[in-house]
Design a protein around this motif. Sequence first.
Motif, short mmCIF file in Angstrom:
data_model
loop_
_atom_site.label_atom_id
_atom_site.label_comp_id
_atom_site.label_asym_id
_atom_site.label_seq_id
_atom_site.Cartn_x
_atom_site.Cartn_y
_atom_site.Cartn_z
N ASP A 130 0.83 -1.21 0.00
CA ASP A 130 0.00 0.00 0.00
C ASP A 130 0.86 1.26 0.00
O ASP A 130 0.56 2.22 -0.68
CB ASP A 130 -0.90 0.06 1.24
N SER A 157 3.63 -0.61 4.27
CA SER A 157 2.29 -1.08 4.60
C SER A 157 1.82 -2.05 3.53
O SER A 157 1.98 -1.79 2.34
CB SER A 157 1.32 0.09 4.69
N ARG A 181 -1.51 -4.83 2.39
CA ARG A 181 -2.88 -5.27 2.57
C ARG A 181 -2.91 -6.76 2.27
O ARG A 181 -2.43 -7.19 1.22
CB ARG A 181 -3.79 -4.52 1.62
N SER A 182 -3.45 -7.55 3.20
CA SER A 182 -3.48 -9.00 3.01
C SER A 182 -4.64 -9.60 3.78
O SER A 182 -4.83 -9.31 4.96
CB SER A 182 -2.18 -9.63 3.50
N GLU A 224 -0.35 -5.79 12.92
CA GLU A 224 -1.59 -6.01 12.16
C GLU A 224 -2.68 -5.06 12.63
O GLU A 224 -2.84 -4.81 13.82
CB GLU A 224 -2.05 -7.44 12.37
N HIS A 232 -7.00 -6.15 7.95
CA HIS A 232 -6.31 -6.68 6.76
C HIS A 232 -5.12 -5.81 6.37
O HIS A 232 -4.53 -6.01 5.32
CB HIS A 232 -7.28 -6.78 5.58
N HIS A 233 -4.78 -4.85 7.20
CA HIS A 233 -3.64 -3.97 6.95
C HIS A 233 -2.49 -4.37 7.87
O HIS A 233 -2.69 -4.59 9.05
CB HIS A 233 -4.01 -2.50 7.19
N TRP A 234 -1.32 -4.45 7.30
CA TRP A 234 -0.13 -4.87 8.04
C TRP A 234 0.95 -3.81 7.84
O TRP A 234 1.12 -3.29 6.74
CB TRP A 234 0.38 -6.20 7.51
#
Length: 101
Positions: A24, A36, A38-39, A71, A74-76
């Motif tokens: 991201d 960043s 998204r997963s 985490e 769904h954002h890491w």
Amino acid sequence: MGAARQLCFRGQHRRNWSPVARTDRLRHSGGEAQVSFRSAKPLDRALLVWTKDTGFTGTRDWIEAPAALTEQGHHWRVTATVPREATAWFVNVRSGDLTAN
């Protein structure tokens, strides 16, 4: 290339398939890298992969260092200190045997 990685690579070329993680945002400031992702899959760990060498990337010695992984749904976010002597770097995240960067 391991079987799981080959499957992941081949799967990227199929319709309706999504990668393990999508980048991201990337920020590098004051020696700190923040990336960043998204997963929808849970990510297990993150690594800063860096080198102090120059020249063709395939002949450089690459060093792997642990990076912080947090985490938020769904954002890491991966945070790592990039050594001053680094001439190139990137971040890998892992979900089981699959790697994304």
